[in-house]
Motif scaffolding. Structure first.
Motif, PDB file in Angstrom:
ATOM      1  N   LEU A 229      30.600  -5.498   4.499  1.00 25.02           N
ATOM      2  CA  LEU A 229      30.288  -5.821   5.891  1.00 25.02           C
ATOM      3  C   LEU A 229      30.970  -7.124   6.290  1.00 25.02           C
ATOM      4  O   LEU A 229      31.554  -7.235   7.386  1.00 25.02           O
ATOM      5  CB  LEU A 229      28.769  -5.940   6.072  1.00 25.02           C
ATOM      6  N   ASP A 248      26.554  -5.448  15.436  1.00 26.04           N
ATOM      7  CA  ASP A 248      26.213  -4.506  14.370  1.00 26.04           C
ATOM      8  C   ASP A 248      25.012  -3.664  14.802  1.00 26.04           C
ATOM      9  O   ASP A 248      24.017  -4.204  15.289  1.00 26.04           O
ATOM     10  CB  ASP A 248      25.864  -5.248  13.080  1.00 26.04           C
ATOM     11  N   ILE A 264      25.647   1.066   8.902  1.00 31.04           N
ATOM     12  CA  ILE A 264      25.794   0.100   9.995  1.00 31.04           C
ATOM     13  C   ILE A 264      27.066   0.447  10.751  1.00 31.04           C
ATOM     14  O   ILE A 264      28.140   0.590  10.156  1.00 31.04           O
ATOM     15  CB  ILE A 264      25.858  -1.345   9.471  1.00 31.04           C
ATOM     16  N   ILE A 266      29.742  -0.970  13.289  1.00 28.44           N
ATOM     17  CA  ILE A 266      30.261  -2.159  13.967  1.00 28.44           C
ATOM     18  C   ILE A 266      30.760  -1.687  15.325  1.00 28.44           C
ATOM     19  O   ILE A 266      31.722  -0.926  15.412  1.00 28.44           O
ATOM     20  CB  ILE A 266      31.380  -2.821  13.154  1.00 28.44           C
TER      21      ILE A 266
END
Length: 461
Positions: A229, A248, A264, A266
């Protein structure tokens, strides 16, 4: 968005596909500048995430794979979107998109729940007509191997690049000395028969992915998830994308893909709202375990120190190349007031710019200036992507190269013939300095490694 589309068509970045035949819905071709922009992003990504990491190797898998791959991965059963059809026009739409546009939160909704909500709010098509009952639509493109179409030789164009990395896992272990944790990277085309593609190059039926499958021990997955990440956010910054336009989004459990335990997205603030730019997923050991069971092949990893055998878990950073390119275009676009009017300028990071240097003769009808400019062009070309431009007045040429994002322009004038110097003009500041041609390549090297001009005409950090 309209301004970006206009500029990219006018300057040859991105062109409508099959244009002379009236185009093909949501099909785009990358023109001379667009392909350079796209290649620069792909090559920089490969250098950053593969060549400069000792824990990464790359592959280039086939577009068409054995159908059993997609059966084992779950794509034949799970890779579906809810489809509805306008009863009058027969146009088809994604039901979840229509519901969201009407203020309904569809996160985690099953098709039965969407169908009920559709009736509750009396949902109509965008044309105001009645809609059919929803059904699930598999987005994989079908084709056939061989001269005869039968169910036995039906195959699919890959909807993602990931599976080639999983099915080659054992081959890579056997042919390299790489050890856990490590990643396999791949770039290339993927194909999805989207029901409602759109928003320029944001959602298309064929697109380029930049993907990594990073294999690790189960107990270490959270550590590697956070690492990737962070690496993805560093890449976003490297692309010149402002953190103000990034957020996020933690995908709720009810909305996770069938293979994912955590995802997640982005998201980038496109003109049409915050939408997924990249995805980071913890795929557990789903893929290797599924292919191991379906193929009968042993895909376990053997620890060289303890001889323990286990199926690695996987972190998947997934980057869309076309969406990266679109975000970079949006970030780079500027309309600026200048001394003699206005200009449009693409403030690309230097490594992204499709043309690095432009070379102009001040006058295109002066043979001596033209000859000298061509000599300078030939000198620069082996080192940097360079264009020779003698079309129109010098000011018009500057405006043209501002629009395509060229960082530096070299102008050959009468003083060049006298003292072997040329004018070097910076895109962003529009500052100009005189540079000795014997030192020009050295100046360019310093400039493209992060130095700029100051108003005194010197190069500074």
């Amino acid at each position: 968005m309209d301004k970006i589309i206009s500029l990219t068509r006018r300057r040859g970045f991105i062109l409508p596909g099959s244009g002379i035949y009236g185009c093909l819905s949501n099909s785009w071709d990358y023109g001379p500048l667009g392909v350079e922009l796209k290649n620069n992003i792909r090559q920089e990504w490969w250098k950053r995430f593969v060549l400069q990491r000792p824990d990464m190797v790359g592959i280039d898998g086939a577009l068409i794979m054995n159908t059993n791959v997609w059966r084992a991965s779950g794509h034949l059963d799970e890779f579906n979107d809810p489809l509805v059809e306008d009863k009058k026009t027969h146009e088809r739409y994604r039901l979840d998109d229509l519901l969201e546009k009407n203020g309904v939160d569809v996160a985690g909704m099953k098709i039965e729940e969407m169908s009920k909500k559709m009736k509750d709010i009396n949902l109509k098509s965008p044309k105001g007509n009645e809609l059919t009952e929803p059904k699930m639509f598999n987005m994989m493109f079908e084709t056939y191997l061989g001269p005869i179409k039968t169910e036995n030789n039906k195959v699919y164009l890959r909807p993602e690049t990931a599976q080639a990395m999983f099915v080659n896992f054992k081959n890579i272990l056997d042919t390299t000395r790489i050890r856990l944790p490590f990643g396999i990277a791949q770039t290339g085309k993927a194909f999805r028969n989207e029901i409602t593609p759109g928003n320029f190059i944001f959602r298309t039926r064929e697109f380029d992915q930049l993907e990594i499958e990073y294999f690790c021990r189960e107990k270490e997955w959270e550590m590697h998830f956070e690492h990737w990440l962070s690496e993805m956010h560093k890449w976003v910054k490297h692309c010149g994308i402002s953190s103000k336009n990034i957020k996020d989004y933690e995908t709720p459990d009810s909305d996770l893909a069938h293979y994912s335990k955590r995802t997640i997205d982005i998201q980038y603030k496109f003109p049409f709202g915050f939408k997924e730019l990249y995805g980071l997923a913890y795929r557990t050991d789903f893929d290797l375990r599924s292919h191991m069971e379906a193929s009968g092949q042993d895909l376990r990893y053997v620890d060289p120190e303890t001889n323990d055998k286990f199926i690695p878990h996987v972190i998947e950073p997934s980057f869309g190349l076309d969406r990266t390119l679109l975000a970079i275009l949006l970030e780079a676009y500027r309309e600026e007031k200048i001394e003699n009017g206005e200009r449009v300028v693409m403030r690309f990071p230097y490594w992204v710019a499709p043309v690095k240097v432009a070379v102009f003769p001040l006058l295109n009808n002066n043979k001596k200036l033209v000859k000298k400019a061509q000599e300078i062009f030939d000198m620069i070309l082996p080192n940097y992507t360079t264009q020779y431009d003698d079309g129109g007045a010098i000011g018009r040429r500057y405006r043209r190269h501002d629009e395509i994002g060229t960082p530096l322009c070299v102008t050959v004038d009468h003083d060049t013939l006298e003292n072997n110097t040329a004018t070097l003009r910076d895109r962003d500041s529009m500052e100009q300095i005189r540079v000795d041609l014997d030192k020009l390549l050295d100046v360019l090297d310093k400039y493209f490694t992060g130095e700029k001009f100051n108003k005194l005409g010197k190069i500074i950090k």
